[in-house]
Design a protein around this motif. Structure first.
Motif, PDB file in Angstrom:
ATOM      1  N   MET A   1       0.587  -0.916  -0.224  1.00 38.16           N
ATOM      2  CA  MET A   1       0.371  -0.340   0.227  1.00 38.16           C
ATOM      3  C   MET A   1       1.404   0.771   0.120  1.00 38.16           C
ATOM      4  N   ILE A   2       2.011   1.473  -0.547  1.00 33.41           N
ATOM      5  CA  ILE A   2       3.233   2.350  -0.603  1.00 33.41           C
ATOM      6  C   ILE A   2       2.730   4.377  -1.423  1.00 33.41           C
ATOM      7  N   PRO A   3       1.626   3.422  -2.600  1.00 35.13           N
ATOM      8  CA  PRO A   3       1.361   4.794  -2.844  1.00 35.13           C
ATOM      9  C   PRO A   3       0.446   5.638  -2.067  1.00 35.13           C
ATOM     10  N   GLU A   4      -0.449   4.657  -1.275  1.00 33.23           N
ATOM     11  CA  GLU A   4      -1.412   5.106  -0.533  1.00 33.23           C
ATOM     12  C   GLU A   4      -0.739   6.089   0.892  1.00 33.23           C
ATOM     13  N   LYS A   5       0.050   4.520   1.085  1.00 42.21           N
ATOM     14  CA  LYS A   5       0.383   5.131   2.534  1.00 42.21           C
ATOM     15  C   LYS A   5       1.351   6.214   2.898  1.00 42.21           C
ATOM     16  N   LEU A   6       2.684   6.904   1.543  1.00 43.84           N
ATOM     17  CA  LEU A   6       3.914   7.668   1.538  1.00 43.84           C
ATOM     18  C   LEU A   6       3.565   8.669   0.197  1.00 43.84           C
ATOM     19  N   ASN A   7       2.460   8.519  -0.536  1.00 46.78           N
ATOM     20  CA  ASN A   7       2.743   9.618  -1.220  1.00 46.78           C
ATOM     21  C   ASN A   7       1.371  10.818  -1.445  1.00 46.78           C
ATOM     22  N   ASN A   8       1.479  12.046  -1.388  1.00 49.12           N
ATOM     23  CA  ASN A   8       0.690  12.512  -1.554  1.00 49.12           C
ATOM     24  C   ASN A   8      -0.716  12.409  -2.188  1.00 49.12           C
ATOM     25  N   PHE A   9      -1.622  11.164  -2.376  1.00 49.75           N
ATOM     26  CA  PHE A   9      -1.916  10.332  -2.750  1.00 49.75           C
ATOM     27  C   PHE A   9      -3.298  11.010  -3.202  1.00 49.75           C
ATOM     28  N   ASP A  10      -3.984  10.601  -4.469  1.00 52.04           N
ATOM     29  CA  ASP A  10      -5.260  11.344  -4.829  1.00 52.04           C
ATOM     30  C   ASP A  10      -5.959  10.197  -4.791  1.00 52.04           C
ATOM     31  N   TYR A  11      -6.848  10.414  -3.870  1.00 51.10           N
ATOM     32  CA  TYR A  11      -8.094   9.407  -3.465  1.00 51.10           C
ATOM     33  C   TYR A  11      -9.618   9.412  -4.647  1.00 51.10           C
ATOM     34  N   ASN A  12      -9.459  10.538  -5.798  1.00 55.84           N
ATOM     35  CA  ASN A  12     -10.057   9.956  -6.843  1.00 55.84           C
ATOM     36  C   ASN A  12      -9.313   9.408  -7.176  1.00 55.84           C
ATOM     37  N   ASP A  13      -8.192   8.813  -7.863  1.00 57.93           N
ATOM     38  CA  ASP A  13      -7.360   8.618  -8.569  1.00 57.93           C
ATOM     39  C   ASP A  13      -7.763   6.864  -9.068  1.00 57.93           C
TER      40      ASP A  13
ATOM     41  N   LYS B   1      -9.266  -0.326  -4.690  1.00 58.83           N
ATOM     42  CA  LYS B   1     -10.943  -0.406  -3.845  1.00 58.83           C
ATOM     43  C   LYS B   1     -11.499  -0.483  -3.449  1.00 58.83           C
ATOM     44  N   ASN B   2     -12.335  -0.957  -4.873  1.00 65.03           N
ATOM     45  CA  ASN B   2     -13.306  -1.485  -4.859  1.00 65.03           C
ATOM     46  C   ASN B   2     -12.890  -2.946  -5.551  1.00 65.03           C
ATOM     47  N   ALA B   3     -11.945  -3.008  -6.069  1.00 64.64           N
ATOM     48  CA  ALA B   3     -11.543  -4.788  -5.777  1.00 64.64           C
ATOM     49  C   ALA B   3     -11.391  -5.306  -4.883  1.00 64.64           C
ATOM     50  N   ALA B   4     -11.033  -4.488  -3.558  1.00 67.28           N
ATOM     51  CA  ALA B   4     -10.268  -4.866  -2.093  1.00 67.28           C
ATOM     52  C   ALA B   4     -11.798  -5.298  -2.045  1.00 67.28           C
ATOM     53  N   GLU B   5     -13.175  -4.563  -1.869  1.00 66.66           N
ATOM     54  CA  GLU B   5     -14.429  -4.497  -1.087  1.00 66.66           C
ATOM     55  C   GLU B   5     -15.191  -6.014  -1.949  1.00 66.66           C
ATOM     56  N   ARG B   6     -14.876  -5.737  -3.237  1.00 69.93           N
ATOM     57  CA  ARG B   6     -15.310  -6.584  -3.580  1.00 69.93           C
ATOM     58  C   ARG B   6     -14.931  -8.167  -3.627  1.00 69.93           C
ATOM     59  N   ALA B   7     -13.793  -8.405  -3.535  1.00 65.98           N
ATOM     60  CA  ALA B   7     -13.082  -9.640  -2.966  1.00 65.98           C
ATOM     61  C   ALA B   7     -13.593 -10.001  -1.540  1.00 65.98           C
TER      62      ALA B   7
ATOM     63  N   THR C   1       1.674  -4.771   5.457  1.00 70.73           N
ATOM     64  CA  THR C   1       0.781  -5.087   4.034  1.00 70.73           C
ATOM     65  C   THR C   1      -1.140  -5.378   4.127  1.00 70.73           C
ATOM     66  N   LYS C   2      -1.384  -6.197   5.831  1.00 69.47           N
ATOM     67  CA  LYS C   2      -2.538  -6.748   6.086  1.00 69.47           C
ATOM     68  C   LYS C   2      -2.441  -5.255   6.995  1.00 69.47           C
ATOM     69  N   LYS C   3      -1.831  -5.143   8.012  1.00 71.63           N
ATOM     70  CA  LYS C   3      -2.206  -4.507   8.642  1.00 71.63           C
ATOM     71  C   LYS C   3      -3.088  -2.646   8.131  1.00 71.63           C
ATOM     72  N   ASP C   4      -1.964  -2.184   6.993  1.00 75.66           N
ATOM     73  CA  ASP C   4      -1.931  -1.152   5.599  1.00 75.66           C
ATOM     74  C   ASP C   4      -3.593  -0.925   5.402  1.00 75.66           C
ATOM     75  N   ILE C   5      -3.774  -2.241   4.837  1.00 75.00           N
ATOM     76  CA  ILE C   5      -5.109  -2.447   3.572  1.00 75.00           C
ATOM     77  C   ILE C   5      -5.941  -2.260   4.523  1.00 75.00           C
ATOM     78  N   ILE C   6      -5.841  -2.830   6.165  1.00 79.63           N
ATOM     79  CA  ILE C   6      -7.166  -2.133   7.166  1.00 79.63           C
ATOM     80  C   ILE C   6      -7.774  -0.989   7.331  1.00 79.63           C
ATOM     81  N   ASP C   7      -6.066  -0.661   7.624  1.00 77.68           N
ATOM     82  CA  ASP C   7      -6.584   1.059   8.125  1.00 77.68           C
ATOM     83  C   ASP C   7      -6.738   2.479   6.828  1.00 77.68           C
ATOM     84  N   ILE C   8      -7.059   1.577   6.122  1.00 82.37           N
ATOM     85  CA  ILE C   8      -6.631   2.334   4.642  1.00 82.37           C
ATOM     86  C   ILE C   8      -8.509   2.514   3.813  1.00 82.37           C
TER      87      ILE C   8
END
Length: 226
Positions: free
Chosen positions: A32-44, A51-57, A67-74
């Motif tokens: 989750m490096i792009p989401e964790k470290l960058n000034n990420f555009d959440y509309n990107d 995010k949609n794939a994670a929610e549908r999976a 990485t599991k912790k980051d997925i849960i947090d973000i």
């Protein structure tokens, strides 16, 4: 529309439109490096797809506990849906190939990209002022040619003959690992840290930053730094 019943494991995060509810979806999230470290555009689009794939999976594979912790947090995904399955290492099965490079000293090794989160510039500055640089060269494998900034740092230190960048296939990389005096992994963040595992597998001593997933991979088999 996908209608069959089965398991679908995409290689990336963009799922087919109107995917059937009968289809069980498994995705692997490597970091989750792009989401964790960058000034990420959440509309990107890439973030939305991920995010949609994670929610549908129906199930998510994370390559490390971090990485599991980051997925849960973000993504706010329920922990029970995520299984941690660490990477293996295929480099032992690769046919070793000799590679020649123009250095005359034992060498310290850096493998992979040198972008910001890899923390390469700090490592390079540290190497240039360290006593170790009197006795060792530095080989950087992959990541493209040195940037103008990197070249300037190396030139100003009068170390152009001792610090080189080379490209190598897997067989050549295997040879480089086995001949290295040590591997440095200075990353600010990793989803896993495959060079750590490769170095360990090939008997190359590892020193690494004490961050993110790296302690999971290295355990007590290396030396850590801040």
């Amino acid at each position: 529309k996908v209608k069959f019943t089965g398991i679908y494991h995409p290689t990336y995060y963009e799922l087919p439109k109107n995917i059937s509810s009968n289809l069980k979806v498994v995705i692997t999230i490597h970091d989750m490096i792009p989401e964790k470290l960058n000034n990420f555009d959440y509309n990107d689009k890439s973030f939305i797809n991920k995010k949609n794939a994670a929610e549908r999976a129906n199930a998510i594979i994370a390559v490390s506990k971090n990485t599991k912790k980051d997925i849960i947090d973000i993504f706010k995904i329920t922990p029970e849906k995520i299984s941690v399955i660490p990477h293996g290492c295929s480099i032992l099965d690769v046919e070793e190939k000799n590679i020649q490079f123009s250095i005359n000293k034992p060498y310290v090794l850096f493998v992979g990209g040198r972008q910001t989160y890899k923390n390469f510039n700090i490592m390079l500055k540290s190497f240039l002022v360290s006593k170790i640089s009197n006795s060792f060269s530095l080989i950087c494998v992959g990541g493209g040619k040195f940037s103008d900034k990197e070249k300037k740092m190396i030139k100003n230190a009068n170390r152009a003959n001792d610090i080189i960048q080379i490209n190598a296939n897997d067989g050549e990389l295997k040879n480089i690992y086995k001949k290295a005096s040590l591997l440095i992994v200075p990353s600010l963040y990793e989803g896993f840290g495959l060079p750590v595992l490769e170095g360990l597998a090939l008997g190359c001593p590892v020193i690494a930053s004490n961050s993110s997933s790296i302690p999971e991979v290295l355990g007590d088999a290396g030396i850590y730094f801040d």
